[in-house]
Design a protein around this motif. Sequence first.
Motif, short mmCIF file in Angstrom:
data_model
loop_
_atom_site.label_atom_id
_atom_site.label_comp_id
_atom_site.label_asym_id
_atom_site.label_seq_id
_atom_site.Cartn_x
_atom_site.Cartn_y
_atom_site.Cartn_z
N ASN A 1 70.69 41.53 1.12
CA ASN A 1 70.65 41.05 -0.26
C ASN A 1 69.28 41.08 -0.91
OD1 ASN A 1 73.39 39.87 -1.18
ND2 ASN A 1 73.20 39.45 1.00
N TYR A 2 68.22 41.01 -0.14
CA TYR A 2 66.89 41.01 -0.75
C TYR A 2 66.15 42.32 -0.53
CZ TYR A 2 67.83 36.08 -1.30
OH TYR A 2 68.41 34.90 -1.66
N LEU A 3 66.43 43.01 0.57
CA LEU A 3 65.72 44.25 0.85
C LEU A 3 66.60 45.47 0.60
CD1 LEU A 3 64.02 43.06 4.16
CD2 LEU A 3 63.07 43.00 1.86
N GLY A 4 67.85 45.24 0.23
CA GLY A 4 68.74 46.34 -0.14
C GLY A 4 69.09 47.30 0.98
N MET A 5 69.06 46.82 2.21
CA MET A 5 69.39 47.72 3.33
C MET A 5 70.89 47.90 3.44
SD MET A 5 67.08 46.51 6.48
CE MET A 5 65.33 46.20 6.33
N PRO A 6 71.34 49.04 3.96
CA PRO A 6 72.76 49.17 4.29
C PRO A 6 73.09 48.25 5.47
CG PRO A 6 71.55 51.10 5.05
CD PRO A 6 70.60 50.28 4.23
N ILE A 7 74.37 47.88 5.60
CA ILE A 7 74.73 46.84 6.56
C ILE A 7 74.39 47.23 8.00
CG2 ILE A 7 77.16 47.59 6.61
CD1 ILE A 7 76.31 43.95 6.72
N TRP A 8 74.57 48.53 8.36
CA TRP A 8 74.31 48.90 9.76
C TRP A 8 72.83 48.77 10.10
CZ3 TRP A 8 70.96 52.94 10.50
CH2 TRP A 8 70.75 53.80 9.42
N LEU A 9 71.96 49.10 9.14
CA LEU A 9 70.52 48.98 9.38
C LEU A 9 70.15 47.49 9.48
CD1 LEU A 9 67.90 50.54 9.70
CD2 LEU A 9 67.57 50.39 7.24
N ALA A 10 70.76 46.71 8.57
CA ALA A 10 70.51 45.27 8.59
C ALA A 10 70.92 44.68 9.94
CB ALA A 10 71.27 44.59 7.46
N LEU A 11 72.03 45.17 10.47
CA LEU A 11 72.50 44.68 11.78
C LEU A 11 71.46 44.96 12.85
CD1 LEU A 11 74.71 43.64 13.72
CD2 LEU A 11 75.53 45.97 13.87
N LEU A 12 70.93 46.20 12.85
CA LEU A 12 69.94 46.55 13.87
C LEU A 12 68.68 45.71 13.73
CD1 LEU A 12 70.29 50.44 14.05
CD2 LEU A 12 71.22 48.70 15.58
N VAL A 13 68.22 45.53 12.48
CA VAL A 13 67.03 44.71 12.25
C VAL A 13 67.29 43.28 12.72
CG1 VAL A 13 65.51 43.74 10.49
CG2 VAL A 13 66.21 46.12 10.34
N ALA A 14 68.47 42.76 12.37
CA ALA A 14 68.79 41.37 12.76
C ALA A 14 68.83 41.24 14.27
CB ALA A 14 70.13 40.96 12.16
N MET A 15 69.40 42.24 14.94
CA MET A 15 69.47 42.16 16.41
C MET A 15 68.06 42.18 17.01
SD MET A 15 72.80 44.51 17.22
CE MET A 15 72.79 44.39 19.00
N ALA A 16 67.19 43.06 16.46
CA ALA A 16 65.83 43.15 16.98
C ALA A 16 65.08 41.84 16.75
CB ALA A 16 65.09 44.31 16.31
N LEU A 17 65.19 41.30 15.52
CA LEU A 17 64.48 40.05 15.22
C LEU A 17 65.00 38.91 16.09
CD1 LEU A 17 64.14 40.11 11.32
CD2 LEU A 17 62.33 40.32 13.02
N SER A 18 66.31 38.86 16.27
CA SER A 18 66.87 37.77 17.08
C SER A 18 66.44 37.90 18.53
CB SER A 18 68.39 37.78 17.00
OG SER A 18 68.79 37.58 15.69
#
Lengths: 299, 315
Positions: A55-72
């Motif tokens: 919602n803030y960085l405009g990433m597609p959902i699959w990329l957001a998922l990967l980023v979220a997994m890495a950050l978590s």
Amino acid sequence: MSVTAQLIANGIIAGAIYALVALGYTMVYGILKFINFAHGEVLMMGAYFAYTCVNYLGMPIWLALLVAMALSALLGVIIERVAYKPLRYSGRLAPLITAIALSIFLQSMALIIWGSEIRTLRQGSVSKGNEIFGAVITNNQLLIIATTVGVLIILHLFLKYAKLGKAMRAATDNLPLAATIGIEVDKVIGITFAIGSALAALAGVLVGIEQNIEPTMGITLGIKAFTAAVVGGIGNIQGAVLGGFAVGLIENIGIWFIPSGYKDAIAFLVLVIMLIFRPSGILGTKKEEEMGKTESLFG
Amino acid sequence: MAYLEHLLVLASIYIILSASLNIIIGFTGMLNLGHAAFFGIGAYISALLAKVIGLSWIASVIFGIIGAALAGVLIGIPCLRLRGDYLAIATLGFGEIIRAVMKNWTSVTRGPLGIPGIPKPELLGYRFASVNEFLLLSVVIMIISVWLIHRIIHSPFGRVLRSIREDEIASLSLGKDIIKYKLLALAIGAGFAGLAGSLYAHYITFIDPTTFTFTETVLMVSMVVLGGMGSLTGSIIGAIILTLLPEPIRFVQLPTNVVAASRQIIYSVALILLMLFRPTGILGENPNRKNKILYFFKHLAWKIGLRTNKPEQLI
């Protein structure tokens, strides 16, 4: 569309998510014999990371998922290093209290950063469901099941054949012995937390796509997944998956018989019954059951 | 001033809660994560009896205590077979089940709407309506409770509880009925929590299920841990500190949910730091404390030449 088929389908979908989260509890418990109470909150943070990316960085959902997994995964490792590692040899009570405090801390942080409004990762309009074996299942729900099954297969192969996976299993089997034969135990524990947290983030994102994201989602989902881990036999990887689907099915079939307001209580009831009558779970060993009864809290 | 008095009433309620939880966690060594449920049972029973049935205040309180203690026994019978962290999770589960009942048994508890208009306490025709009258009542009840808990802990019964905490198998081999003692400890702790709940209900005059959540239990655990597990004075200090510490945040201009969350952050960070750096809390039970103080003075005396031989180092 038949009601029974629909309830079973709902149970399997919920179970897939519980299984992903339960893996994190069970892997950590297997090595450290400790309940990582903050695991549910890592899931919640993962969902919010993905929400922010979309919602803030405009990433597609699959990329957001990967980023979220890495950050978590990073968050999980930090939690382990800062809060749990210094307490590894100071009894059972101290790490458990720290974990509870951490989970309240993360929950409050999420409340301050993202607010208490309910968010969602749902994309576009709700699609019409497909009818499979008499149950209506949406494309998103199919995606949840497919992702879970795929991840479980990869995890299984990793634990079975990869060198690191073998090291993890060795550490689960006997931690001091694994250290003796030269396995870097600290590294293995770190990797375990990273994998568990990444899986939790995946589950969080899937929940976000299917339902909602809110700061309190971690505690309910966490307890249900913990129940799943106990039902399957805590410390046992296959058990966690089995337990996840079992809890999902019991819960969704259960609301057919009792008022729906008690839905969340079903998992607690299953947990309490399981702890009392078979704390070693379906696939657990006798040894763990005995351990569950006599050892003192401060031991 | 009414604000400060209000805080002191809350502090005395929390002192009863943390002291009662300390019997269970600190003295018997059972991590109970369902204490808010006992607090809630006491509050609900007492409020419903006083409001719906019209029982006198003192009778409602007594039934609140008995109800909470019975709940403690009922939860204890199955859970006490479990070890440390399993027991913690099982009590947490029971706590949440009880809260689900409060929320869904609408015909009795009115569910999420809560129970408004609970009558203020009345004793021998005197009504404790204002805050300072209530403060007097709650402080008196708190002092009696703490004194009773002190007596319980320093009785032979209390010593058995501590022996169970230190070594269950050794106490068993000395012929102590561990399960009976643990059940009694749980029932006593739950009973005092029920008393606190009843005080709370008649003071605030409104209760709903959101007061008795898991975060409330975490707050009580924080108080016990901060003060020191196994120290009654510690529980009192912990309860006072954690009731007053987050209050200044109220005066900062922040949205309400941020204020609530900041309080939780203070509690949780305090807990984490304590566990990492001083797991015994401010006044953790330390059998060696007297000797350490004695050593300090002996050592000092030797340093300044009042004593010829160096005192033996303590381990």
